[in-house]
Structure formats: C-alpha cells, structure tokens
Design a protein around this motif. Structure first.
Motif, mmCIF file in Angstrom:
data_model
loop_
_atom_site.group_PDB
_atom_site.id
_atom_site.type_symbol
_atom_site.label_atom_id
_atom_site.label_comp_id
_atom_site.label_asym_id
_atom_site.label_seq_id
_atom_site.Cartn_x
_atom_site.Cartn_y
_atom_site.Cartn_z
ATOM 1 N N GLU A 1 -5.312 -9.385 0.420
ATOM 2 C CA GLU A 1 -5.618 -8.167 1.172
ATOM 3 C C GLU A 1 -4.375 -7.533 1.751
ATOM 4 O O GLU A 1 -4.387 -6.397 2.179
ATOM 5 N N THR B 1 -10.552 0.907 -0.836
ATOM 6 C CA THR B 1 -9.917 -0.321 -1.292
ATOM 7 C C THR B 1 -9.077 0.024 -2.515
ATOM 8 O O THR B 1 -9.531 0.756 -3.403
ATOM 9 N N THR C 1 -4.274 -6.307 -3.307
ATOM 10 C CA THR C 1 -5.338 -5.409 -2.847
ATOM 11 C C THR C 1 -5.037 -4.986 -1.417
ATOM 12 O O THR C 1 -4.635 -5.807 -0.594
ATOM 13 N N ARG D 1 -6.463 -2.151 1.856
ATOM 14 C CA ARG D 1 -7.544 -1.286 2.317
ATOM 15 C C ARG D 1 -6.981 -0.221 3.249
ATOM 16 O O ARG D 1 -6.035 -0.485 3.977
ATOM 17 N N GLU E 1 -4.508 -3.772 5.625
ATOM 18 C CA GLU E 1 -5.916 -3.666 5.948
ATOM 19 C C GLU E 1 -6.103 -3.147 7.347
ATOM 20 O O GLU E 1 -5.425 -3.579 8.254
#
Length: 253
Positions: free
Chosen positions: A249, A138, A153, A155, A253
C-alpha cells in the motif's frame, strides 16, 4: 469573382491550413502532451471563431443602424459573386476545423488506443491501473499491474514520472465514477468491469488536483486526490523503495 478577391480567399485558406497543421507539427510539451494538444486546438479554433463573430455582429449592427428608419423590408438583389465567395469561405473554414480537429483527436495522447501490453512495454511506457470506488482511488503500478499482479499500490495519491509516456487503464469497483485531472488534460469515465484508456506525457514536475467528475453519491465531493509528477530517477527510486518496504500500500495511503 475578381482575381484580387480570389487571391484573398486563397490566402485566407492557406493561413487556416497552416494553423491547422500547427498542433501536430510543433507540439511543445506544457504540463502534458495531452494538455498541450487540447489547448492548441482550442486556440486555433478561436482564431477562426472570433473574427467570424466580430464580422457577423458588425454586419448585424450596421444593418440595424442603416435601415433603422425603413418602414418596409425590400427584397435583396442576387449577387452571384457574393454567394460564391461565402460558399468558398465556408468550405475553407470547415476544412480547417476538420483538419485541426482530426490531427488532435487522432493523437494517442487524446484518444488512446487499446494496444497490447507487449507493444506498450516496447515503447517504454509506464502502465498504471486507476480503480475508483466509493469514495476514493486506488492505483496499481508497473507493467505487471495489467495482469492483476501489481507490485506497488497506492491510494488517494498517484505518482508518475516526468518526460515518459504513461498509460492508464481506468475502471471502477462499484458504480460510475470519472477520473479527472484538469491540469494534465486527463478525463475518463470509470465503469465497473470495463476499462477506458488514457495516455499522456507530463513535461513539468509538480502536483496536480485529481477528483471525480461524475456525481457518485453522498461522498462525491470528498473523492479527491493528487497526481504528483516527479523526475524519472526519483520515480524509480520511489518504486524500488515501495517494493522493498514489503507494504504494497506504500506510504501514499
């Protein structure tokens, strides 16, 4: 020691010192400043190691062949000039290795200093926190991320700007992992509750492989990701898009 021999030793020493200064004096960005410094040091040490290896092996082969029929070993005679010569040569080699290694290891792109957030912001450095967990990554972006208030953010896939300093804080959510991007010369252990720091400046755009370099369990081999280096304007547009999208996210991701 004759003047000629002393001159050869001095010339050899000057050449080694010139090579030692080369990484700091003429560091050209390849894939990253970190990668360039590490490979520069590696090549300079090879310039010394290979001739020494050839010389030692040559002497060994010559000795075995020259005295192959000698039934009994004879003591060698003292040769002060030879002893002084190899003592000085050894000192010069060690000085070269020390200078070359210190200049690289002291670089913030190889051994990152902690520094405070305000100082990093003044240096126009992009701040990113890398968090490892079973079995993925992450990434928390922007200067506020080091206060635990990341606006973006992602991932698995990390995106960084080209030709700009990027500072990483590497940590773990559960147990020991290791953040490793060979193409950029980046590697750091990830400990729970602790932060290790990395710093680099990527000179070439492109996609680089990211993986965990510390065996961390049954899913270790699948703990992969990518680091995408993009132009500065494209990176800023991407950050703005992620912020305005409302989904912290992002699309990575």
């Amino acid at each position: 020691m004759t003047r000629k021999r002393a001159g050869l030793v001095a010339l050899f020493g000057a050449a080694l010192l010139a090579l030692a200064v080369e990484p700091a004096a003429a560091a050209q960005i390849q894939d990253s400043t970190t990668d360039s410094l590490i490979w520069g040091l590696n090549m300079n040490l090879l310039y010394v190691a290979i001739p020494i290896t050839v010389l030692v092996e040559g002497i060994l082969i010559y000795t075995v062949w020259r005295f192959r029929n000698q039934e009994e070993a004879l003591p060698t005679q003292e040769n002060r000039r030879l002893e002084v010569t190899w003592t000085i040569a050894t000192a010069i080699i060690l000085l070269f290795v020390g200078v070359a290694s210190y200049q690289v290891m002291a670089s913030p792109y190889v051994t990152a200093e902690a520094g405070d957030q305000a100082a990093l912001q003044e240096q126009d450095t992009e701040l990113i926190t890398v968090e490892a967990q079973r079995y993925g990554w992450t990434f928390y972006y922007n200067e506020s991320s080091w206060d635990g208030q990341a606006e973006v953010t992602t991932r698995t896939d990390l995106k960084i700007p080209a030709n700009q300093d990027v500072a990483f804080r590497v940590t773990s959510r559960d147990w020991l992992h290791a953040f490793h991007v060979p193409g950029l010369g980046l590697k750091s252990d990830a400990f729970p509750g602790q932060y290790n720091r990395l710093r680099t400046n990527a000179g070439n755009t492109g996609t680089y492989q990211l993986y965990c370099a510390e065996y961390c369990g049954s899913g270790h081999s699948q703990m992969l990701g990518t680091v995408e280096v993009v132009p500065q304007d494209e990176y800023e547009d991407w950050l703005a898009e992620q912020k305005s999208g409302g989904d912290s996210e992002g699309s990575s991701e």
